[in-house]
Design a protein around this motif. Structure first.
Motif, short mmCIF file in Angstrom:
data_model
loop_
_atom_site.label_atom_id
_atom_site.label_comp_id
_atom_site.label_asym_id
_atom_site.label_seq_id
_atom_site.Cartn_x
_atom_site.Cartn_y
_atom_site.Cartn_z
N UNK A 1 0.84 -1.19 0.00
CA UNK A 1 0.00 0.00 0.00
C UNK A 1 0.87 1.24 0.00
N UNK A 2 0.57 2.17 -0.92
CA UNK A 2 1.34 3.42 -1.02
C UNK A 2 0.38 4.61 -0.97
N UNK A 3 0.73 5.59 -0.16
CA UNK A 3 -0.01 6.84 -0.10
C UNK A 3 0.91 7.96 -0.57
N UNK A 4 0.53 8.64 -1.64
CA UNK A 4 1.33 9.71 -2.23
C UNK A 4 0.75 11.06 -1.82
N UNK A 5 1.64 11.96 -1.37
CA UNK A 5 1.19 13.28 -0.89
C UNK A 5 2.10 14.35 -1.48
N UNK A 6 1.50 15.46 -1.95
CA UNK A 6 2.31 16.52 -2.57
C UNK A 6 1.57 17.85 -2.52
N UNK A 7 2.33 18.93 -2.72
CA UNK A 7 1.73 20.27 -2.69
C UNK A 7 1.15 20.63 -4.06
N UNK A 8 0.67 21.87 -4.18
CA UNK A 8 -0.06 22.29 -5.38
C UNK A 8 0.79 22.32 -6.64
N UNK A 9 2.11 22.34 -6.50
CA UNK A 9 2.98 22.32 -7.67
C UNK A 9 2.86 21.03 -8.47
N UNK A 10 2.29 19.98 -7.86
CA UNK A 10 2.14 18.68 -8.52
C UNK A 10 0.70 18.41 -8.95
N UNK A 11 -0.14 19.43 -8.95
CA UNK A 11 -1.54 19.27 -9.36
C UNK A 11 -1.58 19.06 -10.88
N UNK A 12 -1.79 17.81 -11.29
CA UNK A 12 -1.72 17.46 -12.71
C UNK A 12 -2.59 16.24 -12.99
N UNK A 13 -3.40 16.33 -14.04
CA UNK A 13 -4.24 15.21 -14.42
C UNK A 13 -3.43 13.99 -14.82
N UNK A 14 -2.32 14.19 -15.51
CA UNK A 14 -1.46 13.06 -15.91
C UNK A 14 -0.92 12.33 -14.69
N UNK A 15 -0.56 13.10 -13.67
CA UNK A 15 -0.06 12.49 -12.43
C UNK A 15 -1.16 11.66 -11.77
N UNK A 16 -2.37 12.21 -11.69
CA UNK A 16 -3.47 11.47 -11.05
C UNK A 16 -3.80 10.19 -11.81
N UNK A 17 -3.77 10.27 -13.14
CA UNK A 17 -4.00 9.07 -13.95
C UNK A 17 -2.97 8.00 -13.64
N UNK A 18 -1.70 8.42 -13.50
CA UNK A 18 -0.62 7.47 -13.22
C UNK A 18 -0.81 6.84 -11.84
N UNK A 19 -1.08 7.66 -10.84
CA UNK A 19 -1.25 7.15 -9.47
C UNK A 19 -2.42 6.17 -9.39
N UNK A 20 -3.49 6.48 -10.09
CA UNK A 20 -4.65 5.59 -10.11
C UNK A 20 -4.33 4.28 -10.82
N UNK A 21 -3.48 4.34 -11.86
CA UNK A 21 -3.08 3.11 -12.56
C UNK A 21 -2.19 2.24 -11.68
#
Length: 438
Positions: A220-240
Motif C-alpha cells: 500500500x502506497x499513499x502519495x502526498x504533494x503540494x499544489x505544484x504537482x496538481x496534474x491530471x497526468x499524475x493522477x491518472x498514473x497514481x490511479x493506474x
C-alpha cells in the motif's frame, strides 16, 4: 595484468578497522559510520559498480573518491578544497587506505570523467540501495512525500538557470526533484534538474522509476504533494498504480470558484466551513471531486453604508484525493507533510547537499546524489533507537562525528581513544555497539 588485478582486489575493501599514518583524528565517529557501511556492503558495492582502470598515472580509485565525498558530507563538509583537506585526516586516510590526501584536481577530474552515464549509474545504484533499506525495515504500507527544492548558485555553472526562486529572485539555480518515505525519513529518490524546471516537470517518469523499484513487501502506497504537482497526468498514473493520493489544488480561478460553493459550517466558534464539488479540467480524462476547507485568516474593520462592522477575511485550502474523508480530515493529513520540508532543510543545510559545485552539470549531479546518500546513511544507522532516530543530522555530527580522538596501536590491536570526559561518550558507545551488533 597481475598487478592490476591485485590493486583492484585491494580496492574492493576500502573501509576496514585498521589504522595507519597520523595518530590524530578530528572525526573519530566516522569509525562507527565505516562499520555500518561495511555491514551493509556499501563500499564493496560501490567498488564493483565503479571499477578503476589502474595505470601508472592513476593515484586514486574511483571508489576512494566517491566514498571520501560521502564521508565528508556525513561530517557536514562542503566544497572540493575542504573535501580534499578532509581526506588527509588520519582516520579518513586509514579508512580509505590512502597514502596521502586526495587532491582537488583528482576529485574534480574523477567526477567529470564519470559524466552522464556515471551519474545515471549512481542514481540507479542508490535507488536499489534505498529499496533494500525499505525492504529490511519490514514496512508493508508507506507514505511518499514528493517535493522540490531550489538551490541557488553564485556563478555560471552548467545547467544552472533562472526560475522560481523565492529566496533570491532572479538568481540562477538548480531545482532537484525528490520523494521521501516519511515513515523512515528516507530520501528515496531524487533527480537533479536545471533551475528553470517547473516543480512537476518529469514527475510521471520519476514516479515510474520509484514504482518499479519498490520492494514486493510494499502493498500500500499513499502519495502526498503540494499544489505544484496538481496534474491530471499524475493522477491518472497514481490511479493506474493503485496508489492513494492527496494533492493540494492549484487553479488560476480557485478562490473565485470556491466563493461560489455552498459551505457547511463545522465549527461555529472558529468559523470553520467545508465544501466539496465535482471538477474536470480540459485536459483530464474524467471529473474528480475537489474538497475545500475555509478558515478565518483575520478580522478587519469595514464600512457598510456608514456603519462600522468587523468582517472576517477567509483563507482557503482545496484538495483532490482518493481518500473518502471530508476536507477537514484531508487538511489534517496534508499538514503532516510539513515535516518533509524540515528533512529537506537537513539535506541542504546539514549534509551540505548542493553546496559543493563544479562547472560541470553531471559532476554536480553526482555531488548532489552523494550528499543525499550521506543523509540516508546517517538516518538509517540511527533507525534502531528512537533517541538517535529523532535527532537532526546537525546534532548527529556534533555528538557522534566531529569528536577528536587519538589512534593508538599496541601489538596487533588498534584503538581510538576519546577524551575521557566527553559529554556524549555514553551515547556514542551505545550507538557504536548497536551498529556493531547489526
Amino acid at each position: 595484468m597481475k598487478n592490476t588485478k591485485k590493486k583492484l582486489k585491494n580496492q574492493s575493501k576500502v573501509v576496514k578497522s585498521s589504522f595507519t599514518g597520523s595518530n590524530i583524528t578530528k572525526y573519530s565517529g566516522l569509525n562507527t559510520v565505516a562499520k555500518y557501511m561495511n555491514h551493509q556492503h556499501i563500499v564493496r558495492s560501490i567498488s564493483s559498480s565503479f571499477p578503476t582502470e589502474w595505470h601508472n598515472a592513476t593515484k586514486f580509485g574511483i571508489n576512494q573518491v566517491l566514498v571520501a565525498i560521502t564521508l565528508a558530507s556525513i561530517s557536514g563538509i562542503s566544497r572540493i578544497c575542504r573535501i580534499a583537506a578532509f581526506s588527509g585526516d588520519g582516520l579518513v586516510k586509514a579508512l580509505l587506505r590512502l597514502d596521502k590526501a586526495i587532491n582537488e584536481n583528482a576529485i574534480s577530474a574523477t567526477l567529470k570523467n564519470l559524466g552522464q552515464s556515471g551519474a545515471r549509474k549512481l542514481q540507479m545504484f542508490l535507488l536499489s540501495r534505498n529499496a533494500r533499506w525499505v525492504r529490511e525495515n519490514g514496512l508493508e504500507s508507506i507514505t511518499l512525500d514528493a517535493d522540490s527544492t531550489v538551490k541557488s548558485v553564485c556563478g555560471n555553472q552548467e545547467g544552472a538557470a533562472k526560475g522560481f526562486n523565492q529566496a533570491r529572485k532572479g538568481a540562477k539555480s538548480y531545482h532537484p526533484l525528490l520523494v521521501f518515505v516519511s515513515e523512515m525519513k528516507l530520501l528515496y529518490h531524487t533527480w537533479f534538474r536545471t533551475g528553470s524546471a517547473y516543480t512537476a516537470n518529469g514527475i510521471v517518469d520519476f514516479l515510474k522509476e520509484v514504482e518499479a523499484s519498490l520492494p514486493k513487501n510494499i502493498t500500500k502506497v499513499f502519495f502526498r504533494a503540494d499544489s505544484g504537482f496538481f496534474s491530471g497526468r499524475l493522477f491518472d498514473l497514481l490511479e493506474s498504480f493503485g496508489w492513494d493520493y492527496l494533492v493540494k489544488v492549484k487553479l488560476k480561478n480557485l478562490v473565485i470558484l470556491l466563493k461560489k460553493q455552498e459551505w457547511e459550517v463545522i465549527d461555529e466558534r472558529k468559523d470553520i466551513a467545508i465544501c466539496e464539488f465535482t471538477y474536470k479540467a480540459g485536459s483530464w480524462k474524467g471529473a474528480r471531486i475537489l474538497k475545500a476547507i475555509r478558515t478565518v485568516k483575520e478580522y478587519v474593520e469595514t464600512d457598510f453604508f456608514g456603519e462600522s462592522k468587523i468582517a472576517p477575511v477567509y483563507q482557503y485550502a482545496c484538495y483532490v484525493s482518493t481518500y473518502e474523508l471530508d476536507a477537514a480530515g484531508l487538511h489534517k493529513i496534508y499538514k503532516q507533510r510539513s515535516t518533509s520540508e524540515t528533512w529537506i532543510e537537513q539535506v541542504k543545510g546539514h549534509v551540505m547537499a548542493g553546496a559543493t559545485l563544479t562547472g560541470d552539470f553531471w559532476a554536480n549531479d553526482i555531488l548532489w546524489q552523494l550528499s543525499v546518500f550521506a543523509y540516508n546513511i546517517s538516518v538509517m544507522m540511527r533507525q534502531k533507537k528512537d533517541k538517535f532516530k529523532r535527532q537532526e543530522h546537525r546534532t548527529f555530527i556534533d555528538w557522534f562525528i566531529a569528536v577528536p580522538a587519538k589512534i593508538t596501536r599496541s601489538g596487533y590491536q588498534t584503538e581510538i581513544k576519546m577524551y575521557e570526559n566527553h559529554f556524549h561518550k555514553a551515547d556514542w558507545k551505545e550507538l557504536d555497539s548497536l551498529v556493531e551488533a547489526a
